[in-house]
Scaffold this active site. Structure first.
Site, PDB file in Angstrom:
ATOM      1  N   GLY A  26     -22.616   4.207  -0.933  1.00 52.04           N
ATOM      2  CA  GLY A  26     -21.667   4.801  -1.872  1.00 52.04           C
ATOM      3  C   GLY A  26     -21.472   3.887  -3.067  1.00 52.04           C
ATOM      4  O   GLY A  26     -22.392   3.177  -3.481  1.00 52.04           O
ATOM      5  N   GLY A  66     -24.299   2.869   4.408  1.00 55.48           N
ATOM      6  CA  GLY A  66     -23.415   3.484   3.405  1.00 55.48           C
ATOM      7  C   GLY A  66     -23.804   3.036   2.012  1.00 55.48           C
ATOM      8  O   GLY A  66     -23.644   1.870   1.660  1.00 55.48           O
ATOM      9  N   VAL A  85     -19.926   1.023  -3.536  1.00 54.80           N
ATOM     10  CA  VAL A  85     -20.192  -0.406  -3.351  1.00 54.80           C
ATOM     11  C   VAL A  85     -21.624  -0.629  -2.853  1.00 54.80           C
ATOM     12  O   VAL A  85     -22.357  -1.460  -3.380  1.00 54.80           O
ATOM     13  CB  VAL A  85     -19.196  -1.031  -2.340  1.00 54.80           C
ATOM     14  CG1 VAL A  85     -19.483  -2.510  -2.153  1.00 54.80           C
ATOM     15  CG2 VAL A  85     -17.761  -0.829  -2.801  1.00 54.80           C
ATOM     16  N   LYS A 120       0.873  -1.178   0.000  1.00 52.17           N
ATOM     17  CA  LYS A 120       0.000   0.000   0.000  1.00 52.17           C
ATOM     18  C   LYS A 120       0.909   1.226   0.000  1.00 52.17           C
ATOM     19  O   LYS A 120       2.043   1.165   0.468  1.00 52.17           O
ATOM     20  CB  LYS A 120      -0.858   0.008   1.280  1.00 52.17           C
ATOM     21  CG  LYS A 120      -2.117   0.806   1.180  1.00 52.17           C
ATOM     22  CD  LYS A 120      -3.278  -0.030   0.686  1.00 52.17           C
ATOM     23  CE  LYS A 120      -4.531   0.777   0.515  1.00 52.17           C
ATOM     24  NZ  LYS A 120      -5.659  -0.031   0.051  1.00 52.17           N
TER      25      LYS A 120
END
Ligand code: NAD
Length: 366
Positions: A193, A191, A195, A92
């Site tokens: 959003g 949520g 996804v 990452k």
């Protein structure tokens, strides 16, 4: 600063202390004066293949916070790749700074740093990084994924992530209710959003009774109108009568304040790091008899999409086929959790480590 105590051991809390405790291979600090770029690349484990993971840009309050984030996130990528059967390791990158400040020169300089690692780290999008940013990075390095479909990339990974989450949810439902049908199940999606909204579509298609919440009212109204889902206030989502809780917003929503409020039998969502304290909250869920579908497995669809791009010749249909495996892997984890009476998250981590260790041995003769 490396801090070594009188016994020659690395001091806990020092950078090497953190790297050794989490088992990282490499941490790369990048700085470029003309553009002001400050980035840290974390390479956790490359036994299965090059370290793959997105780049996040965030205005971190301190360097220590950025280091902790990159170390934690890159380790998570190792488990996600390993449990999903991918031949890549975990990495990452974080860029420290105000996301509005990035521009072509800034991103291309970052691309050069990535390139200098010679393929040990391959980047993709993450928070505050877009497909267009990946295009700038790609001008300086071939070690980048998440390019637009028009450029041979995999495009938006969110529908594949939602699909994998849906399959993980079905597998967990089978364990908890004896059937993987979600029809008439009360499912709360926190949520909506990128996804969450695709997940709601899949659930509504299966005629589940879907409850949605978000901090943006306009979004909620729109999704409710399109899908017929019922809107719930963000503060009461934990208290509603539901069979399945699907966290698809932030991490750490399963914590000391919420865990006793949840009356569901299954938790299965796309958010990363859902358990605030992996060990403590994992054990509480086990004790309460709540079936928990490990987050890093069931949200691996996005990584599977990136992997398909990485190996070349991106094909959407094959990518979905690969994501289909999430169902069986989730079932195997939940069975291990039940047989050994250990939290599902722990079972998943053990399975991921077993794969890395056994593949490490297979690779030795090279
Ligand atoms: P997103 O930013 O598009 O959606 C998150 C949604 O959550 C937003 O609509 C936001 O308004 C809402 N939200 C924020 N705080 C909230 C709160 N307190 N209560 C209710 N809603 C709240 O992100 P996304 O891409 O849909 O990802 C969702 C989660 O899944 C994240 O945790 C992300 O790390 C994880 N994830 C995403 C992918 C992917 O492919 N996009 C892959 C793996 C994991």
């Amino acid at each position: 600063m490396v801090e070594i105590n009188t016994e020659g051991k690395v001091r806990e809390g020092s950078i090497y202390g953190q790297i050794t405790s989490l088992g990282h291979e490499q941490l790369v600090f990048c700085y470029d004066e003309p553009t002001g770029l400050k980035a840290i690349i974390g390479i956790h484990n490359t036994v299965l293949g090059p370290a793959v993971g997105g780049t996040r840009m965030w205005n971190y309050a301190s360097e220590a916070e950025a280091i902790t984030d990159v170390l934690r996130l890159s380790r998570g990528m190792t488990f996600k790749a390993a449990i999903s059967g991918l031949n890549i390791g975990g990495g990452k990158a974080v860029i420290i700074g105000e996301p509005k400040l990035k521009n072509e020169a800034f991103l291309r300089r970052f691309g050069r740093f990535i390139d200098s690692l010679g393929g040990r780290y391959i980047t993709a999008e993450d928070v505050n990084m877009k497909t267009s940013d990946m295009e700038y990075i790609a001008m300086e390095s071939k070690y980048v994924t998440g390019l637009p479909e028009i450029r041979g990339g995999g495009g938006d990974p969110s529908p594949v992530t939602a699909y994998g989450t849906y399959l993980g949810m079905k597998s967990a439902a089978k364990k908890a209710f004896g059937s993987d049908s979600l029809t008439d199940k009360k499912i709360a999606v926190q949520g909506i959003g990128q996804v969450g909204k695709y997940l709601v579509e899949l659930l509504v298609k299966e005629r589940a009774e879907v409850f949605i919440t978000d901090i943006f009212e306009d979004k909620l109204k729109q999704v409710a109108k399109e899908t017929g889902a019922t809107v719930v206030d963000p503060n009461v989502i934990y208290d509603i009568d539901m069979d399945i809780y699907a966290p698809c917003a932030l991490g750490a929503t399963i914590n000391d304040k919420t865990i006793d409020r949840l009356k569901c039998q299954v938790i299965a969502g796309a958010a990363n790091n859902q358990l605030e304290d992996e060990e403590k909250h994992g054990k509480i869920l086990l004790k309460k008899g709540i079936t928990y579908a490990p987050d890093f497995l069931i949200n691996a669809g996005g990584l599977i999409n990136v992997y398909a791009e990485f190996i070349g010749g991106y094909n959407r249909e094959q990518t979905y086929k690969h994501a289909d495996r999430i169902y069986d892997i989730c079932t195997a984890i939940l069975n291990k959790s039940e047989n050994e009476n250990i939290p599902a998250q722990q079972a998943a981590i053990e399975m991921a480590w077993n794969r890395i260790q056994s593949m490490g041995k297979v690779k030795l003769p090279y």
